[in-house]
Design an enzyme around this catalytic site. Structure first.
Site, mmCIF file in Angstrom:
data_model
loop_
_atom_site.group_PDB
_atom_site.id
_atom_site.type_symbol
_atom_site.label_atom_id
_atom_site.label_comp_id
_atom_site.label_asym_id
_atom_site.label_seq_id
_atom_site.Cartn_x
_atom_site.Cartn_y
_atom_site.Cartn_z
ATOM 1 N N GLY A 101 -0.303 6.262 -8.216
ATOM 2 C CA GLY A 101 -0.411 5.439 -9.423
ATOM 3 C C GLY A 101 0.575 5.920 -10.453
ATOM 4 O O GLY A 101 1.075 7.051 -10.352
ATOM 5 N N GLU A 114 2.516 6.711 3.628
ATOM 6 C CA GLU A 114 2.440 5.284 3.974
ATOM 7 C C GLU A 114 3.791 4.582 3.995
ATOM 8 O O GLU A 114 3.893 3.470 4.495
ATOM 9 C CB GLU A 114 1.480 4.556 3.008
ATOM 10 C CG GLU A 114 1.974 4.371 1.579
ATOM 11 C CD GLU A 114 1.786 5.589 0.665
ATOM 12 O OE1 GLU A 114 1.657 6.710 1.197
ATOM 13 O OE2 GLU A 114 1.808 5.419 -0.561
ATOM 14 N N LYS A 122 -0.672 -10.815 4.850
ATOM 15 C CA LYS A 122 0.266 -11.830 5.329
ATOM 16 C C LYS A 122 0.684 -11.612 6.791
ATOM 17 O O LYS A 122 0.728 -12.563 7.571
ATOM 18 C CB LYS A 122 1.515 -11.786 4.439
ATOM 19 C CG LYS A 122 2.444 -12.933 4.631
ATOM 20 C CD LYS A 122 2.027 -14.046 3.734
ATOM 21 C CE LYS A 122 2.890 -15.252 3.828
ATOM 22 N NZ LYS A 122 2.461 -16.259 2.860
ATOM 23 N N HIS A 176 4.254 10.555 0.073
ATOM 24 C CA HIS A 176 3.687 9.259 0.475
ATOM 25 C C HIS A 176 3.776 9.058 1.992
ATOM 26 O O HIS A 176 4.818 8.646 2.491
ATOM 27 C CB HIS A 176 4.442 8.119 -0.224
ATOM 28 C CG HIS A 176 4.149 8.052 -1.680
ATOM 29 N ND1 HIS A 176 3.100 7.311 -2.188
ATOM 30 C CD2 HIS A 176 4.742 8.646 -2.742
ATOM 31 C CE1 HIS A 176 3.063 7.455 -3.502
ATOM 32 N NE2 HIS A 176 4.039 8.254 -3.869
ATOM 33 N N SER A 225 -0.207 -27.271 1.809
ATOM 34 C CA SER A 225 1.022 -27.309 1.024
ATOM 35 C C SER A 225 2.264 -27.213 1.898
ATOM 36 O O SER A 225 3.371 -27.383 1.423
ATOM 37 C CB SER A 225 1.024 -26.123 0.068
ATOM 38 O OG SER A 225 1.086 -24.926 0.831
ATOM 39 N N GLY A 226 2.068 -26.895 3.190
ATOM 40 C CA GLY A 226 3.250 -26.646 4.024
ATOM 41 C C GLY A 226 3.559 -25.162 4.077
ATOM 42 O O GLY A 226 4.427 -24.732 4.816
ATOM 43 N N GLY A 227 2.837 -24.356 3.288
ATOM 44 C CA GLY A 227 3.024 -22.898 3.342
ATOM 45 C C GLY A 227 2.281 -22.334 4.549
ATOM 46 O O GLY A 227 1.401 -22.993 5.116
ATOM 47 N N VAL A 228 2.633 -21.114 4.928
ATOM 48 C CA VAL A 228 2.026 -20.509 6.119
ATOM 49 C C VAL A 228 0.512 -20.328 5.927
ATOM 50 O O VAL A 228 -0.284 -20.680 6.795
ATOM 51 C CB VAL A 228 2.697 -19.146 6.425
ATOM 52 C CG1 VAL A 228 1.998 -18.451 7.572
ATOM 53 C CG2 VAL A 228 4.173 -19.335 6.723
ATOM 54 N N ASP A 229 0.108 -19.809 4.752
ATOM 55 C CA ASP A 229 -1.315 -19.502 4.552
ATOM 56 C C ASP A 229 -2.187 -20.755 4.651
ATOM 57 O O ASP A 229 -3.198 -20.769 5.353
ATOM 58 C CB ASP A 229 -1.548 -18.837 3.188
ATOM 59 C CG ASP A 229 -0.746 -17.560 3.033
ATOM 60 O OD1 ASP A 229 -0.307 -17.016 4.061
ATOM 61 O OD2 ASP A 229 -0.553 -17.115 1.882
ATOM 62 N N SER A 230 -1.790 -21.801 3.914
ATOM 63 C CA SER A 230 -2.662 -22.980 3.925
ATOM 64 C C SER A 230 -2.640 -23.649 5.301
ATOM 65 O O SER A 230 -3.659 -24.185 5.752
ATOM 66 C CB SER A 230 -2.308 -23.964 2.804
ATOM 67 O OG SER A 230 -1.147 -24.692 3.094
ATOM 68 N N CYS A 270 -0.440 11.432 -3.718
ATOM 69 C CA CYS A 270 0.310 11.459 -4.981
ATOM 70 C C CYS A 270 -0.646 11.545 -6.189
ATOM 71 O O CYS A 270 -1.271 12.578 -6.388
ATOM 72 C CB CYS A 270 1.246 10.254 -5.034
ATOM 73 S SG CYS A 270 2.467 10.399 -6.336
ATOM 74 N N TYR A 271 -0.804 10.470 -6.959
ATOM 75 C CA TYR A 271 -1.745 10.498 -8.085
ATOM 76 C C TYR A 271 -3.153 10.856 -7.580
ATOM 77 O O TYR A 271 -3.877 11.628 -8.210
ATOM 78 C CB TYR A 271 -1.750 9.124 -8.765
ATOM 79 C CG TYR A 271 -2.607 9.006 -10.002
ATOM 80 C CD1 TYR A 271 -2.085 9.260 -11.262
ATOM 81 C CD2 TYR A 271 -3.942 8.624 -9.917
ATOM 82 C CE1 TYR A 271 -2.863 9.134 -12.405
ATOM 83 C CE2 TYR A 271 -4.731 8.490 -11.042
ATOM 84 C CZ TYR A 271 -4.187 8.744 -12.287
ATOM 85 O OH TYR A 271 -4.964 8.615 -13.403
#
Ligand code: XMP
Length: 502
Positions: A46, A163, A358, A161, A214-219, A74-75
């Protein structure tokens, strides 16, 4: 299912930790309070200083209540020591970038690693003294306590880090932590789909679901999940005229090829262009588009029938960000999605993807037979081309930008560059400048080309596209797109620029 809770201390890599843990086969969630449902906790990095009043803290009694293994990064590494009475303070020197860390290989956290490992560091504060029961297990030339453990209590901390990819063996450290936690690897997307389809069926029963795509991947992936669940689901695609022509064609093709019935596409370009007439302010544009979208969606839904549920393509980061706005930066632009609908229409939500990242959504999309090319497409904003035309939107300007977009995409794809970019698009700068073509003076608009590389759109670098590709883009745009006589290349990163123009 075994689960790891990741405490979000506001670090940019918090979601990355969760994704790495999931890639290692264990379900991970972002959290702000401890709970019994987790088998172990990771405390994220953070931007704050642990000893300042205003910085995020662990609950005082955290270690009285929590008996499962904990790893601080880290933090988080400093916060554990601050909470347990050790000392954290400013270091001698800032330590930033790739560093060599000497490790004590007898620690179970470092099993299978080398005595010296490369690791990514980003800190000024450091742990100065350890509380009783703790021992140092890693150090660098600058930082004496770059890693520690309390084996009895199974508490670990690393200043670096694990990750990020700049720590090449970071995954091994995270995997070792999962072994210490004794987590079972139960997070597999294959089983997830079947379970989710059952869950949707149970939640919705014989009620009706409406969803805007909407044509987006998620929807699109969310809609195909609802369609596969065998419920009474209906889908509406509104072509606002602010989409690229191929968006509409691809969505129609996907739904038809996958045999999804109850899909309607409506073309409302004229209404959107009319509503946006003379509007220059970007936020105003977004509001107008959002409101008109809802109006048209409702009109069409009412034609079909009465609904109880609204389907949405919300994914995990959207959910976390809207639930915890105080933990995130100011809203720089209002993002338009299909928000606002449930309150007005009194609908309950069904969001099949709201636990997924995603890359997980993309994997599910592939399992559902959505074409790979569609799944890997670049993000496209809800307000579409309206925020890539500076100032007024007119039909003429939209047509110029649509033609230009096709040219740019084709060249990028032919040169095999599409997958290496986060986004690439032209934006129209409707200011005229003088040029010359075929011995004639021209006086036309300019196009800016934006190509960026990014991991999550929070930051982005402008892409160093090869000169030959830029040259081809410029030549073809001038030759194929009437109304343009000048092409500019945008060399602004984010920050200070945003990816979109408005
Ligand atoms: P910016 O321009 O803020 O964009 O750097 C970050 C990412 O978000 C997308 N974007 C939007 N997506 N509605 C959306 O659905 C919006 O209003 C919107 N504005 C930006 C942008 O394409 C980029 O991927």
């Amino acid at each position: 299912m075994d689960k790891i809770g990741i405490f979000d201390f506001g670090g940019q890599y918090c979601h990355l930790i969760a994704r790495r843990i999931r890639d290692l086969g264990v379900y991970a969630e972002i959290i702000y309070e401890p709970s019994d449902e987790y088998n172990g906790f990771i405390l994220s990095g953070g931007p704050g200083d642990v000893y300042r009043e205003e910085s995020p803290k662990l609950q005082d009694n955290f270690f009285d209540d929590v008996k499962v293994p904990v790893l601080g990064i880290c933090y988080g590494h400093q916060m554990i020591i601050q909470t347990l009475g050790g000392e954290v303070n400013i270091g001698e020197e800032r330590e930033y970038g790739r560093k060599m860390v000497k490790l004590n290989l007898s620690s179970p956290l470092f099993e299978g690693l080398e005595e010296e490992e490369r690791a990514w560091m980003s800190h000024f504060d450091e742990v100065k003294t350890l509380p009783e029961g703790f021992e140092t297990i890693g150090s660098t030339d600058i930082c004496n306590i770059a890693a520690y453990q309390n084996l009895e209590k199974k508490i670990f901390g690393v200043q670096f880090h694990p990750e990020v990819i700049h720590t090449p063996n970071g995954d091994k450290i995270l995997d070792n932590f999962l072994k210490i936690v004794n987590c079972k690897s139960e997070w597999k997307l294959e089983g997830w789909v079947e379970e989710k389809l059952d869950e949707i069926k149970t939640t919705v029963g014989d009620k009706k679901v409406i969803m805007g795509v909407s044509g987006g991947v998620d929807s699109t992936v969310a809609a195909v999940m609802l369609a596969r669940a065998g419920i009474d689901a209906h889908f509406i695609y509104v072509d606002t005229g602010l989409m690229r022509d191929y968006d509409t064609e691809e969505v129609k093709a996907i739904f038809s090829n996958l045999g999804v019935s109850n899909f309607v596409a409506v073309n409302e370009e004229e209404r959107f262009v009319e509503a946006l007439k003379g509007v220059k302010d970007p936020e105003q544009k977004r509001k107008i588009i959002g409101n008109l979208f809802i109006e048209i969606f409702e009109e069409n839904a009412n034609k079909i029938g009465k609904f109880d549920f609204l389907g949405q393509g919300t994914i995990y980061p959207d959910r976390i960000e809207s639930a915890q706005p105080s933990h995130h930066a100011n809203v720089i632009k209002t993002h338009h999605n299909v928000g606002g609908l449930p309150e007005k229409m009194l609908l309950k939500l069904v969001e099949p993807l709201n636990d997924l990242y995603k890359d997980e959504v993309r994997k599910i999309g592939k399992m559902l037979d959505i074409p790979k090319k569609f799944i890997n497409r670049h993000p496209f904003p809800g307000p579409g081309l309206a925020i890539r035309i500076l100032g007024d939107i007119t039909k003429e300007r939209l047509d110029i930008l649509k033609k230009a977009d096709v040219v740019v995409h084709q060249i990028i794809e032919e040169n095999g560059l599409y997958d290496s970019l986060w986004q690439v698009f032209p934006a129209l700068i409707p200011i005229k400048s003088v040029g010359v073509m075929g011995d004639k003076r021209t006086y036309e608009y300019m196009l800016a080309i934006r190509a960026v590389e990014s991991l999550d759109a929070m930051t982005a670098d402008w892409s160093k596209l090869p000169y030959e590709v830029l040259e081809e883009i410029s030549n073809q745009l001038i030759n194929k797109v009437p109304g343009i006589n000048r092409v500019l290349y945008d060399i602004t990163s984010k920050p200070p620029g945003t990816i979109e123009y408005e």
